[in-house]
Design a protein around this motif. Structure first.
Motif, PDB file in Angstrom:
ATOM      1  N   TRP A  60      46.343  46.897  28.111  1.00 24.97           N
ATOM      2  CA  TRP A  60      45.053  46.379  28.539  1.00 24.97           C
ATOM      3  C   TRP A  60      44.413  47.126  29.691  1.00 24.97           C
ATOM      4  CZ3 TRP A  60      46.414  40.381  28.748  1.00 24.97           C
ATOM      5  CH2 TRP A  60      47.137  40.045  27.598  1.00 24.97           C
ATOM      6  N   ASN A 118      47.611  45.459  42.385  1.00 28.21           N
ATOM      7  CA  ASN A 118      47.797  45.025  40.998  1.00 28.21           C
ATOM      8  C   ASN A 118      47.123  43.675  40.808  1.00 28.21           C
ATOM      9  OD1 ASN A 118      49.891  42.790  41.356  1.00 28.21           O
ATOM     10  ND2 ASN A 118      50.888  44.521  42.364  1.00 28.21           N
ATOM     11  N   GLY A 119      46.994  43.271  39.569  1.00 27.63           N
ATOM     12  CA  GLY A 119      46.266  42.043  39.264  1.00 27.63           C
ATOM     13  C   GLY A 119      46.869  40.818  39.932  1.00 27.63           C
ATOM     14  N   SER A 120      48.192  40.765  39.979  1.00 27.15           N
ATOM     15  CA  SER A 120      48.854  39.607  40.586  1.00 27.15           C
ATOM     16  C   SER A 120      48.497  39.480  42.058  1.00 27.15           C
ATOM     17  CB  SER A 120      50.374  39.729  40.441  1.00 27.15           C
ATOM     18  OG  SER A 120      50.736  39.983  39.108  1.00 27.15           O
ATOM     19  N   TYR A 154      47.481  32.536  32.534  1.00 29.46           N
ATOM     20  CA  TYR A 154      48.335  33.602  33.051  1.00 29.46           C
ATOM     21  C   TYR A 154      47.563  34.362  34.117  1.00 29.46           C
ATOM     22  CZ  TYR A 154      51.168  37.747  33.569  1.00 29.46           C
ATOM     23  OH  TYR A 154      51.930  38.750  34.105  1.00 29.46           O
ATOM     24  N   HIS A 155      48.113  34.374  35.329  1.00 34.80           N
ATOM     25  CA  HIS A 155      47.424  35.063  36.421  1.00 34.80           C
ATOM     26  C   HIS A 155      48.309  36.098  37.100  1.00 34.80           C
ATOM     27  CE1 HIS A 155      43.929  32.508  35.970  1.00 34.80           C
ATOM     28  NE2 HIS A 155      44.691  31.448  36.008  1.00 34.80           N
ATOM     29  N   GLY A 156      49.451  36.420  36.482  1.00 34.29           N
ATOM     30  CA  GLY A 156      50.325  37.432  37.059  1.00 34.29           C
ATOM     31  C   GLY A 156      51.715  36.884  37.311  1.00 34.29           C
ATOM     32  N   GLU A 226      40.578  32.208  33.798  1.00 37.61           N
ATOM     33  CA  GLU A 226      40.312  33.495  33.153  1.00 37.61           C
ATOM     34  C   GLU A 226      39.009  33.293  32.383  1.00 37.61           C
ATOM     35  OE1 GLU A 226      44.138  34.975  31.039  1.00 37.61           O
ATOM     36  OE2 GLU A 226      44.601  32.960  31.693  1.00 37.61           O
ATOM     37  N   ASP A 260      39.461  35.073  37.348  1.00 36.20           N
ATOM     38  CA  ASP A 260      40.458  36.130  37.198  1.00 36.20           C
ATOM     39  C   ASP A 260      39.976  37.047  36.073  1.00 36.20           C
ATOM     40  OD1 ASP A 260      42.553  37.763  36.586  1.00 36.20           O
ATOM     41  OD2 ASP A 260      44.071  36.193  36.492  1.00 36.20           O
ATOM     42  N   VAL A 262      40.942  40.112  35.677  1.00 41.92           N
ATOM     43  CA  VAL A 262      41.870  41.242  35.599  1.00 41.92           C
ATOM     44  C   VAL A 262      41.929  41.802  34.173  1.00 41.92           C
ATOM     45  CG1 VAL A 262      44.280  41.953  35.863  1.00 41.92           C
ATOM     46  CG2 VAL A 262      43.219  40.498  37.594  1.00 41.92           C
ATOM     47  N   ALA A 263      41.964  40.916  33.178  1.00 41.92           N
ATOM     48  CA  ALA A 263      42.009  41.386  31.789  1.00 41.92           C
ATOM     49  C   ALA A 263      40.615  41.614  31.221  1.00 41.92           C
ATOM     50  CB  ALA A 263      42.768  40.391  30.919  1.00 41.92           C
ATOM     51  N   LYS A 289      43.673  45.976  36.287  1.00 42.82           N
ATOM     52  CA  LYS A 289      43.783  46.655  34.987  1.00 42.82           C
ATOM     53  C   LYS A 289      42.773  47.791  34.763  1.00 42.82           C
ATOM     54  CE  LYS A 289      46.619  43.472  32.473  1.00 42.82           C
ATOM     55  NZ  LYS A 289      46.677  42.035  32.620  1.00 42.82           N
TER      56      LYS A 289
HETATM   57  C1  LIG Z   1      47.578  41.241  33.590  1.00 43.69           C
HETATM   58  C2  LIG Z   1      46.946  40.086  34.257  1.00 43.69           C
HETATM   59  C3  LIG Z   1      47.244  39.742  35.578  1.00 43.69           C
HETATM   60  C4  LIG Z   1      48.304  40.444  36.365  1.00 43.69           C
HETATM   61  O1  LIG Z   1      48.025  41.776  36.606  1.00 43.69           O
HETATM   62  P1  LIG Z   1      49.217  42.786  37.002  1.00 43.69           P
HETATM   63  O2  LIG Z   1      48.524  44.042  37.326  1.00 43.69           O
HETATM   64  O3  LIG Z   1      50.081  42.872  35.784  1.00 43.69           O
HETATM   65  O4  LIG Z   1      49.933  42.173  38.154  1.00 43.69           O
HETATM   66  C5  LIG Z   1      46.546  38.715  36.167  1.00 43.69           C
HETATM   67  N1  LIG Z   1      45.614  38.031  35.485  1.00 43.69           N
HETATM   68  C6  LIG Z   1      45.307  38.322  34.212  1.00 43.69           C
HETATM   69  C7  LIG Z   1      44.236  37.546  33.524  1.00 43.69           C
HETATM   70  C8  LIG Z   1      45.978  39.340  33.538  1.00 43.69           C
HETATM   71  O5  LIG Z   1      45.700  39.602  32.257  1.00 43.69           O
END
Ligand SMILES: *Cc1c(COP(=O)(O)O)cnc(C)c1O
Length: 456
Positions: A60, A118-120, A154-156, A226, A260, A262-263, A289
Motif C-alpha cells: 500500500w 511511520n503510520g503508527s 486498524y491504526h497501526g 479511517e 487516519d 495512512v492507507a 504510506k
Molecule cells: C498501515 C496503516 C497504519 C500503520 O502504518 P505503519 O506505517 O505500518 O505503522 C495505520 N493506519 C492505517 C489506516 C494503515 O493502513
C-alpha cells in the motif's frame, strides 16, 4: 551458477538471522524466501532475475511504480547535501518545503505538520495531541482521556494505535496493555450489524454512534476513523454521506475528529485524500504510506491552528508537545516526499488515474460470477474481494482454511504478488499501473481464485 549460489546463501542467512513481520517463522524456515533485489514500474525482480507484478504496491505504499526517475533523483540530490540532521532544535529545507506543500493539498483548515516516521507513530501523535489539547486549551471541560473508534479498525501496531484498533487476531492478546476505549459498529454493509440494506437503512448504524457521543462526550478526546475505507479490515467502504455525518456529530458533541489517512491518502481513493470526497476537514489527520511515493519511511500528523494554539505558552507553562523521534523530519524522506507531490502535479496523476479506476471496476466485474466470491468492494485504486464458503449464507472461510494464503500462492506461481487479509483478497497496484498491466493482474487473480476455490 554464481547467482544461484548467492540466492541460496542469502536464503540461508535470512532463515538463520531474521524474524519477519506478521509471519509464522516455523513455516517460513521451511520455505524458500522470495528475495527481491530490484524493481521497475509495476514489477519486482528477485535475485534470480524473475519478474513479479506488485499487486499490493509493496503493502500500500508505492504510487508511481518502482525506480520512478524523479523520485530516484530527489534522493540522490539530497544525499549529495546531507542524509540526516536532527529536527529537535534545528530545521532543514526539504522538511520546511514539504510542510508547505502538504498544507496546500490537505483538506482546508489543516495548517500545521508534525513529522514522524511511520503510520503508527503518526496515529500515536494524533492521540497524544488530542489528549494534551483538551488539558491545556479547555481545562474546564475536565479530563477527556479516551477515544471512540470503530470495530475492525486498524491504526497501526504500536500500543496506542492498537488500543484504538480492533482486529481480533492481531490485537486481542495485547488487551492487558491497552488503554480503555469506546467502540462502535462499522458501516460494513455486506455484513450489516443491524441486518439492514443501504440506502433504505438511512445509515441507522450512525444512531448508536450519536448515542455514544451524546452520553460520553465528556470523556472522549476524539473519534478516530479511517475515512471512507477501513482498509486492513478488508476494504470496508462507508456509504456516501457517512463521513459527513461523523464530522457533524463530532462538531456537535465537541469531540475531535481524527482521520487516519495512512492507507487512503495520496490518491489511493481517487482524490488526494479520502476526506476530500465529502469536503470535510478533520481536526487531526495522520498520513504515511504513500507520502514518499513508497520510497522512504516518513509520516506526519496534520492539524488545525486551533489545536496548535492549545500548545502555545511561556516555556515555564510546560505546554510543549513532549514528543519526537530520532529521525523526525528526515531530509531524505522529506526530499522524496516533496518530489512525490511534484510528480502528482507534473504527471497529472489524479486525472490520469480516473479512467484506470473505471477499468479496474470493469475488469473486476466478471469475478462476481465465481461461486465463492461474496463481495467485491472498490474505492479508487483499492479493491477487495471477499471469499465465502457459500454466497447465499455469506459464511466466511475459517481462518484455518487459509483460503487467502492459498490464492496468494497460486497467484505468485503465475507472477503476481499479493497479500491477503484472511479470506479477503486485496488488489492495490501502484497508481501508475496501466490498463494492460491491470488486465494481466486481474486475470491472474481471477484464475487463482477460480482454481483454489474449486478444490476443497
Ligand atoms: C498501515 C496503516 C497504519 C500503520 O502504518 P505503519 O506505517 O505500518 O505503522 C495505520 N493506519 C492505517 C489506516 C494503515 O493502513
Amino acid at each position: 551458477m554464481a547467482r544461484k549460489n548467492r540466492t541460496i546463501t542469502l536464503s540461508d542467512w535470512d532463515r538463520t538471522y531474521l524474524w519477519h513481520p506478521f509471519t509464522q517463522m516455523q513455516e517460513w524456515e521451511q520455505e524458500q524466501p522470495l528475495i527481491i533485489e530490484r524493481g521497475k514500474g509495476p514489477y519486482l525482480i528477485d535475485t534470480e532475475g524473475k519478474k513479479y507484478l506488485d499487486g499490493t504496491s509493496s503493502i500500500w505504499v508505492n504510487l508511481h511504480g518502482h525506480r520512478q526517475p524523479a523520485l530516484d533523483r530527489a534522493i540522490k540530490t539530497q544525499l549529495d547535501k546531507i542524509a540526516h540532521s536532527t529536527f529537535l532544535g534545528l530545521s532543514n529545507p526539504p522538511a520546511i518545503q514539504l510542510a508547505r506543500g502538504l498544507i496546500r493539498i490537505a483538506p482546508k483548515g489543516l495548517r500545521r505538520v508534525f513529522y514522524s516516521d511511520n503510520g503508527s507513530t503518526a496515529v500515536e501523535v494524533a492521540l497524544k495531541m488530542a489528549v494534551q489539547y483538551w488539558q491545556q486549551r479547555h481545562p474546564e471541560v475536565g479530563p477527556k482521556n479516551t477515544f471512540l473508534h470503530l470495530k475492525l479498525a486498524y491504526h497501526g501496531d504500536t500500543i496506542g494505535a492498537v488500543s484504538v484498533g480492533n482486529i481480533e487476531l492481531f490485537h486481542s492478546r495485547f488487551k492487558p496493555l491497552q488503554f480503555p476505549t469506546v467502540e462502535a459498529d462499522p458501516p460494513y454493509c455486506y455484513r450489516c450489524p443491524l441486518g439492514l440494506t443501504y440506502p433504505s437503512c438511512r445509515m441507522d448504524c450512525l444512531d448508536p454512534i450519536e448515542r455514544i457521543l451524546k452520553e460520553r462526550h465528556r470523556e472522549l478526546a476524539g473519534f478516530i476513523i479511517e475515512p471512507l475505507v477501513q482498509a486492513a479490515a478488508g476494504m470496508i467502504t462507508a456509504p456516501p454521506g457517512y463521513l459527513t455525518r461523523v464530522r457533524e456529530l463530532c462538531t456537535r458533541y465537541d469531540v475531535l475528529l481524527i482521520a487516519d489517512e495512512v492507507a487512503t491518502g495520496f490518491g489511493r481513493t481517487g482524490k488526494m485524500f479520502a476526506c476530500q470526497h465529502e469536503g470535510i476537514t478533520p481536526d487531526l489527520m495522520a498520513i504515511g504510506k504513500g507520502l514518499t511515493g513508497g520510497y522512504m519511511p516518513l509520516a506526519a500528523t496534520l492539524t488545525t491552528e486551533e489545536i496548535y494554539k492549545g500548545f502555545l505558552g511561556r516555556y515555564e507553562d510546560f505546554k510543549t508537545f513532549f514528543h519526537g523521534h530520532s529521525y523526525t523530519g528526515n531530509p531524505l524522506g522529506c526530499a522524496v516526499a516533496l518530489a512525490n507531490l511534484d510528480v502528482f502535479k507534473k504527471e497529472k496523476t489524479l486525472a490520469r488515474l480516473q479512467p484506470r479506476i473505471k477499468t479496474m471496476r470493469r475488469l473486476l466485474q466478471p469475478l462476481w460470477q465465481l461461486p465463492h466470491v461474496g463481495d467485491i468492494r472498490q474505492l479508487g485504486f483499492m479493491a477487495a474481494i471477499e471469499l465465502v464458503q457459500d454466497c447465499a449464507r455469506r459464511n466466511p472461510y475459517p481462518l484455518e482454511a487459509r483460503i487467502g494464503h492459498r490464492v496468494t500462492q497460486e497467484a505468485r506461481r503465475q507472477g503476481l504478488l499479493l497479500r491477503p487479509l484472511g479470506h479477503i483478497m486485496v488488489l492495490m497496484p501502484p497508481l501508475s499501473t496501466d490498463a494492460s498491466t491491470l488486465t494481466r493482474m486481474v486475470a491472474i487473480l481471477h484464475r487463482a481464485i477460480a482454481t483454489v476455490t474449486a478444490s476443497p
